[in-house]
Design an enzyme around this catalytic site. Structure first.
Site, PDB file in Angstrom:
ATOM      1  CG  ASN A   1      18.612 -44.644   6.660  1.00 33.25           C
ATOM      2  OD1 ASN A   1      18.268 -45.781   7.013  1.00 33.25           O
ATOM      3  ND2 ASN A   1      18.081 -44.051   5.611  1.00 33.25           N
ATOM      4  CG  PHE A   2      21.973 -46.749   5.511  1.00 30.65           C
ATOM      5  CD1 PHE A   2      21.147 -47.490   4.685  1.00 30.65           C
ATOM      6  CD2 PHE A   2      22.200 -45.413   5.190  1.00 30.65           C
ATOM      7  CE1 PHE A   2      20.557 -46.926   3.555  1.00 30.65           C
ATOM      8  CE2 PHE A   2      21.630 -44.836   4.069  1.00 30.65           C
ATOM      9  CZ  PHE A   2      20.803 -45.596   3.241  1.00 30.65           C
ATOM     10  CG  LEU A   3      21.007 -49.859  13.648  1.00 30.61           C
ATOM     11  CD1 LEU A   3      22.378 -49.765  14.297  1.00 30.61           C
ATOM     12  CD2 LEU A   3      19.926 -49.526  14.676  1.00 30.61           C
TER      13      LEU A   3
ATOM     14  CG  LEU B   1      17.150 -41.235   1.105  1.00 34.20           C
ATOM     15  CD1 LEU B   1      18.601 -40.883   0.821  1.00 34.20           C
ATOM     16  CD2 LEU B   1      16.333 -41.229  -0.188  1.00 34.20           C
TER      17      LEU B   1
ATOM     18  CB  THR C   1      11.862 -44.038   9.388  1.00 34.60           C
ATOM     19  OG1 THR C   1      12.911 -44.350   8.470  1.00 34.60           O
ATOM     20  CG2 THR C   1      11.304 -42.672   9.102  1.00 34.60           C
TER      21      THR C   1
HETATM   22  C1  LIG Z   1      21.602 -36.335  18.447  1.00 35.45           C
HETATM   23  C2  LIG Z   1      21.977 -37.438  17.616  1.00 35.45           C
HETATM   24  C3  LIG Z   1      21.220 -38.720  17.924  1.00 35.45           C
HETATM   25  C4  LIG Z   1      21.558 -39.848  16.948  1.00 35.45           C
HETATM   26  C5  LIG Z   1      20.866 -41.152  17.285  1.00 35.45           C
HETATM   27  C6  LIG Z   1      19.371 -41.096  17.122  1.00 35.45           C
HETATM   28  C7  LIG Z   1      18.747 -42.462  17.343  1.00 35.45           C
HETATM   29  C8  LIG Z   1      18.947 -43.387  16.183  1.00 35.45           C
HETATM   30  C9  LIG Z   1      18.311 -44.708  16.422  1.00 35.45           C
HETATM   31  C10 LIG Z   1      18.618 -45.698  15.310  1.00 35.45           C
HETATM   32  C11 LIG Z   1      17.774 -45.466  14.088  1.00 35.45           C
HETATM   33  C12 LIG Z   1      18.037 -46.491  13.026  1.00 35.45           C
HETATM   34  C13 LIG Z   1      17.233 -46.278  11.785  1.00 35.45           C
HETATM   35  C14 LIG Z   1      17.429 -47.475  10.870  1.00 35.45           C
HETATM   36  O1  LIG Z   1      18.467 -47.673  10.323  1.00 35.45           O
HETATM   37  S1  LIG Z   1      16.099 -48.555  10.708  1.00 35.45           S
HETATM   38  C15 LIG Z   1      16.820 -50.005  10.022  1.00 35.45           C
HETATM   39  C16 LIG Z   1      17.358 -50.899  11.090  1.00 35.45           C
HETATM   40  N1  LIG Z   1      18.116 -51.985  10.517  1.00 35.45           N
HETATM   41  C17 LIG Z   1      17.617 -53.210  10.295  1.00 35.45           C
HETATM   42  O2  LIG Z   1      16.479 -53.504  10.578  1.00 35.45           O
HETATM   43  C18 LIG Z   1      18.584 -54.173   9.621  1.00 35.45           C
HETATM   44  C19 LIG Z   1      18.447 -55.579  10.097  1.00 35.45           C
HETATM   45  N2  LIG Z   1      18.576 -55.634  11.547  1.00 35.45           N
HETATM   46  C20 LIG Z   1      19.727 -55.428  12.223  1.00 35.45           C
HETATM   47  O3  LIG Z   1      20.793 -55.173  11.674  1.00 35.45           O
HETATM   48  C21 LIG Z   1      19.627 -55.526  13.737  1.00 35.45           C
HETATM   49  O4  LIG Z   1      18.487 -56.274  14.087  1.00 35.45           O
HETATM   50  C22 LIG Z   1      19.577 -54.137  14.441  1.00 35.45           C
HETATM   51  C23 LIG Z   1      20.907 -53.430  14.233  1.00 35.45           C
HETATM   52  C24 LIG Z   1      18.439 -53.276  13.889  1.00 35.45           C
HETATM   53  C25 LIG Z   1      19.335 -54.344  15.933  1.00 35.45           C
HETATM   54  O5  LIG Z   1      20.322 -55.165  16.436  1.00 35.45           O
HETATM   55  P1  LIG Z   1      19.962 -56.466  17.305  1.00 35.45           P
HETATM   56  O6  LIG Z   1      18.727 -57.046  16.729  1.00 35.45           O
HETATM   57  O7  LIG Z   1      21.161 -57.306  17.335  1.00 35.45           O
HETATM   58  O8  LIG Z   1      19.599 -55.875  18.742  1.00 35.45           O
HETATM   59  P2  LIG Z   1      20.605 -55.552  19.942  1.00 35.45           P
HETATM   60  O9  LIG Z   1      20.651 -56.693  20.879  1.00 35.45           O
HETATM   61  O10 LIG Z   1      21.916 -55.110  19.431  1.00 35.45           O
HETATM   62  O11 LIG Z   1      19.887 -54.301  20.617  1.00 35.45           O
HETATM   63  C26 LIG Z   1      18.573 -54.339  21.040  1.00 35.45           C
HETATM   64  C27 LIG Z   1      18.130 -52.917  21.283  1.00 35.45           C
HETATM   65  O12 LIG Z   1      18.137 -52.209  20.005  1.00 35.45           O
HETATM   66  C28 LIG Z   1      16.844 -51.669  19.784  1.00 35.45           C
HETATM   67  N3  LIG Z   1      16.563 -51.668  18.334  1.00 35.45           N
HETATM   68  C29 LIG Z   1      16.316 -52.717  17.540  1.00 35.45           C
HETATM   69  N4  LIG Z   1      16.093 -52.304  16.289  1.00 35.45           N
HETATM   70  C30 LIG Z   1      16.196 -50.966  16.297  1.00 35.45           C
HETATM   71  C31 LIG Z   1      16.053 -49.974  15.315  1.00 35.45           C
HETATM   72  N5  LIG Z   1      15.748 -50.273  14.038  1.00 35.45           N
HETATM   73  N6  LIG Z   1      16.243 -48.696  15.645  1.00 35.45           N
HETATM   74  C32 LIG Z   1      16.549 -48.366  16.920  1.00 35.45           C
HETATM   75  N7  LIG Z   1      16.685 -49.259  17.908  1.00 35.45           N
HETATM   76  C33 LIG Z   1      16.507 -50.554  17.598  1.00 35.45           C
HETATM   77  C34 LIG Z   1      15.915 -52.593  20.518  1.00 35.45           C
HETATM   78  O13 LIG Z   1      14.670 -51.960  20.733  1.00 35.45           O
HETATM   79  C35 LIG Z   1      16.698 -52.855  21.782  1.00 35.45           C
HETATM   80  O14 LIG Z   1      16.625 -51.740  22.650  1.00 35.45           O
HETATM   81  P3  LIG Z   1      15.612 -51.783  23.901  1.00 35.45           P
HETATM   82  O15 LIG Z   1      14.250 -52.025  23.300  1.00 35.45           O
HETATM   83  O16 LIG Z   1      16.065 -52.927  24.754  1.00 35.45           O
HETATM   84  O17 LIG Z   1      15.701 -50.472  24.580  1.00 35.45           O
END
Ligand SMILES: CCCCCCCCCCCCCC(=O)SCCNC(=O)CCNC(=O)[C@H](O)C(C)(C)COP(=O)(O)OP(=O)(O)OC[C@H]1O[C@@H](n2cnc3c(N)ncnc32)[C@H](O)[C@@H]1OP(=O)(O)O
Length: 537
Positions: free
Chosen positions: A257-259, A537, A293
């Protein structure tokens, strides 16, 4: 001369990610495809405001805006609708909304019904196509299980992923007040907003501490990125441990969470590197599955739920543009129609206390069997989740303590705990509001449980949630939000929750399972299932 964080942030080039780390991630290095914005509901300003209001918070973490619908398809559907019913009032915005919902359902069902542009509409997913997640169009798996095998610790990449030269990794110490405040400040200014940038989630510092420090948490899973020169925190992602039961298979996982990436560093491919780094750190602790999520559609949701909103303070919701009064009604009339009783109604209802933990645990264990994907809470986790966020005296108002983040209540009947419910606070800052409201106080329905027999379940849940609404109103919340998960479908409409526009997608990392019922947007609000028993959350 050392550059200021402003210079560094403004000048950072898109990040060229490392290739082929431990064979896990071979993302091609291309610019991200810009996601399309959702189509405006109407060109008239008034209608736009109304559409904004309907969308409001439900679209924040729950948007469907990344799915593009070609105009020619919209025109064709519009024509067909008019052909079949020349009186139809349906407008383009509604058609687009329904088509987006259909696309999500098709993805969930594994159909390739995405039109000629297919994958392109959903972006090429340079990053996600390299990850152990079900890929778009793959179709539902026959069986549940991991996508790739777990590996021993010494086979996990030991060194952190490379960041652009002006940045460095940090492990954020959430027990440190200053560092916790830095995360709070990053999120307050840069976290999830609705499509119109009218509201932004404003998790408080005490909420973040509560959410990120459950029993057995790993400090190393609180991953930050700082500007080297200024030490400004510009990126964050977090994981906490969670034991999930998915169709009766128990999996040690992490809840991600909180990405968040600072607004000025967007679209530079920092998100994939944050995700890879937290994944590496999670792997180092022997955990290989995750749940998360997002509002955006990524490969591939295991379920999708819809947000519903229950008005508690209508005048304020209208003032901030969260909702509007339909032409056919008046503010006073809706206030009257949605008025709640002054006092809670259930005999034996009281705040949950430490002595209730064993009984709440038993009650939850039994009740949660109804759903396909659930958290398996230890006793310590129950204590942390429902009691540690109780806040401290003094009271801010008659039903809210200072720094309270979670409200948990039990019903005690003849010395036995028969029911339990909880909700948490997640305010949003009102961006650029002219009527003097800085914050929108939203309560979110959390876990609940009852020992009511099936025949009495609907009625009992209705009563429980009715009292939750009254307590939330007393605590001065403006709106009470809930998703179409657990048994929520059974009381949402009866309790006058309004259907939100937003859908929240649930994802599993490195775990395949056939789609879990959440909510079928094609079904006009019916057809909800009992797939999801996890509240994120
Ligand atoms: C085993 C353990 C595993 C642990 C990890 C499990 C996975 C966890 C996954 C994370 C779960 C997080 C759950 C939450 O916190 S969901 C809440 C996400 N946060 C926000 O929406 C806050 C406002 N937005 C931002 O801070 C940025 O726009 C973020 C950081 C979201 C993207 O930054 P930016 O806009 O500057 O983009 P980029 O150029 O760096 O990167 C683009 C790539 O990123 C993919 N992208 C965009 N948004 C998301 C998203 N919400 N989940 C997953 N991936 C996402 C996108 O499809 C593209 O990939 P691809 O489509 O080209 O392939």
């Amino acid at each position: 001369m050392a550059s200021s964080s402003k210079d560094v942030i403004d000048s950072t080039e898109p990040y060229e990610e490392e290739e082929g780390h431990s064979g896990e991630d071979e993302e091609e290095h291309e610019q991200p495809t810009a996601s399309s914005s959702s189509a405006p509901a109407s060109s008239s300003k008034k209608k736009k405001k109304k559409s904004k209001a309907r969308a409001a918070l439900s679209k924040m973490k729950a948007g469907i805006s990344s799915v593009a619908i070609p105009q020619e398809m919209v025109d064709a559907v519009m024509e067909k609708v008019k052909e079949e019913d020349p009186q139809s009032q349906v407008d383009q915005a509604e058609i687009i909304k329904q088509m987006k919902a259909m696309q999500i359902m098709d993805i969930l069902a594994g159909k390739k019904a995405l039109g000629a542009r297919g994958k392109k509409d959903l972006g090429e997913h340079k990053f996600w196509s390299t990850q152990p997640v079900p890929q778009i169009g793959e179709g539902p798996p026959a069986e549940s299980g991991p996508i790739e095998p777990s590996v021993p610790r010494d086979q996990v990449r030991q060194e952190a992923y490379a960041l652009p030269k002006d940045f460095e990794w940090v492990t954020v110490d959430m027990s440190n007040e200053v560092q916790c405040k830095e995360v709070y400040e990053l999120l307050s200014a840069n976290y999830v907003e609705d499509d119109d940038a009218s509201f932004r989630f404003a998790y408080t510092a005490s909420f973040l501490r509560w959410a990120l420090m459950p029993p057995g948490y790993f400090a190393s899973w609180h991953v930050g990125v700082r500007v080297k020169s200024s030490q400004k925190l510009v990126g964050f992602i977090s994981g906490v441990p969670v034991k999930l039961s998915i169709r009766n298979q128990v999996v040690d996982a992490t809840e991600i969470n909180f990405l968040c990436v600072h607004k000025k560093l967007r679209s530079k491919r920092l998100a994939p590197v944050l995700i890879k780094e937290v994944t590496r750190r999670v792997h180092l602790e022997g955990v290989f599955q995750a749940i998360y999520t997002a509002g955006v559609v990524l490969p591939t949701p295991v379920s999708t739920c819809r947000y519903y909103h229950r008005t508690l303070n209508l005048p304020k919701l209208v003032d901030v543009g969260f909702t509007s009064v339909p032409r056919s009604s008046t503010l006073a009339r809706i206030v009257r129609q949605t008025k709640l009783p002054d006092k809670t109604t259930l005999p034996g209802l009281r705040e949950m206390e430490a002595k209730d933990i064993p009984e709440v645990e038993t009650l939850m264990n039994e009740y949660m069997k109804r759903f396909d994907m659930i958290p398996v809470f230890s006793r310590e986790e129950i204590e942390h989740t429902f009691l540690s966020g109780k806040g401290t005296e003094p009271m801010i108002n008659e039903a809210r303590r200072t720094d309270q983040v979670v409200w948990a209540y039990v019903v005690e009947t003849d010395g036995k705990i028969t029911d339990f419910f909880s909700f948490y606070t997640l305010p949003s800052s009102v961006i650029g509001n002219t009527k003097g409201h800085k914050m929108l106080e939203a309560a979110y329905l959390f876990y609940y449980a009852t020992d009511a027999p099936e025949a009495n379940m609907k009625k009992r849940l209705y009563e429980l949630i009715g009292d939750a609404l009254i307590i939330a109103k007393d605590a001065k919340f403006d709106v009470f939000n809930a998703l179409t998960l657990m048994d929520n479908w059974s009381f949402l409409e009866d309790h006058k929750f309004g259907k939100g526009d937003g859908l929240l997608n649930f994802y599993l990392y490195n775990w395949r399972t056939p789609p879990l019922e959440g909510h079928n947007p094609l079904d006009g609000g019916k057809g909800v299932g009992r797939g999801i028993g996890v509240v994120m959350l």
